[in-house]
Write a protein that holds these residues in place. Structure first.
Motif, PDB file in Angstrom:
ATOM      1  N   GLU A 105      27.456  -4.989 -23.310  1.00  0.00           N
ATOM      2  CA  GLU A 105      26.463  -5.932 -23.814  1.00  0.00           C
ATOM      3  C   GLU A 105      27.105  -7.313 -23.776  1.00  0.00           C
ATOM      4  N   VAL A 106      26.555  -8.197 -22.961  1.00  0.00           N
ATOM      5  CA  VAL A 106      27.069  -9.555 -22.851  1.00  0.00           C
ATOM      6  C   VAL A 106      26.242 -10.440 -23.771  1.00  0.00           C
ATOM      7  N   ILE A 107      26.942 -11.141 -24.673  1.00  0.00           N
ATOM      8  CA  ILE A 107      26.262 -11.988 -25.648  1.00  0.00           C
ATOM      9  C   ILE A 107      26.699 -13.430 -25.433  1.00  0.00           C
ATOM     10  N   ASP A 108      25.730 -14.266 -25.144  1.00  0.00           N
ATOM     11  CA  ASP A 108      25.983 -15.697 -24.970  1.00  0.00           C
ATOM     12  C   ASP A 108      25.926 -16.352 -26.355  1.00  0.00           C
ATOM     13  N   ILE A 109      27.028 -16.954 -26.763  1.00  0.00           N
ATOM     14  CA  ILE A 109      27.085 -17.537 -28.112  1.00  0.00           C
ATOM     15  C   ILE A 109      26.131 -18.713 -28.263  1.00  0.00           C
ATOM     16  N   VAL A 162      30.493 -14.509 -24.653  1.00  0.00           N
ATOM     17  CA  VAL A 162      30.782 -15.544 -23.674  1.00  0.00           C
ATOM     18  C   VAL A 162      30.091 -16.846 -24.064  1.00  0.00           C
ATOM     19  N   ALA A 163      30.530 -17.929 -23.396  1.00  0.00           N
ATOM     20  CA  ALA A 163      29.926 -19.250 -23.628  1.00  0.00           C
ATOM     21  C   ALA A 163      29.191 -19.674 -22.367  1.00  0.00           C
ATOM     22  N   GLY A 164      27.945 -19.274 -22.279  1.00  0.00           N
ATOM     23  CA  GLY A 164      27.122 -19.644 -21.128  1.00  0.00           C
ATOM     24  C   GLY A 164      27.738 -19.190 -19.818  1.00  0.00           C
TER      25      GLY A 164
END
Length: 118
Positions: free
Chosen positions: A69-73, A40-42
């Motif tokens: 697992e949520v990964i903020d780019i 995701v982006a923020g």
């Protein structure tokens, strides 16, 4: 005499209880666990929607058998190239095979369920 009969019934009931627990344990082993990685982006509206929709889908179709697992780019930009992420949000199903990718905010629930094999 009554005590011995009751004792036998109690042993039988306990044995049945253990058998049921054992069978349930085997069933749990047979159910696959799903592992997802959501890029995701923020806190953008699409990213927030994707997180919410994925959580709803998982709770409805594979409750208790998934990890997200949520990964903020913005926090981990090095993973974009490593995972070949070209659009956000992107969902990658790591397990069970086959590896699959979905792009978007997961609003079309039927399509997401079919694509992920849930």
């Amino acid at each position: 005499m009554n005590n011995s009969v009751e004792g036998k019934e109690s042993s039988s009931e306990i044995s049945q209880s253990y058998k049921e627990e054992f069978e349930q344990s085997i069933l749990k082993l047979e159910i696959e666990n799903y592992v997802f990685r959501l890029y995701v982006a923020g806190n953008s509206p699409k990213s927030v929607r994707a997180i919410q929709n994925l959580n709803k889908i998982c709770e409805k179709y594979i409750k208790g058998h998934y990890e997200i697992e949520v990964i903020d780019i913005y926090q981990r930009p090095e993973l974009l190239e490593q995972e070949q992420i070209f659009a956000i949000p992107t969902l990658i199903k790591k397990l069970p095979p086959p590896l699959q990718r979905l792009i978007g905010d997961m609003t079309n629930i039927e399509e997401v369920v079919i694509c992920l094999g849930l």
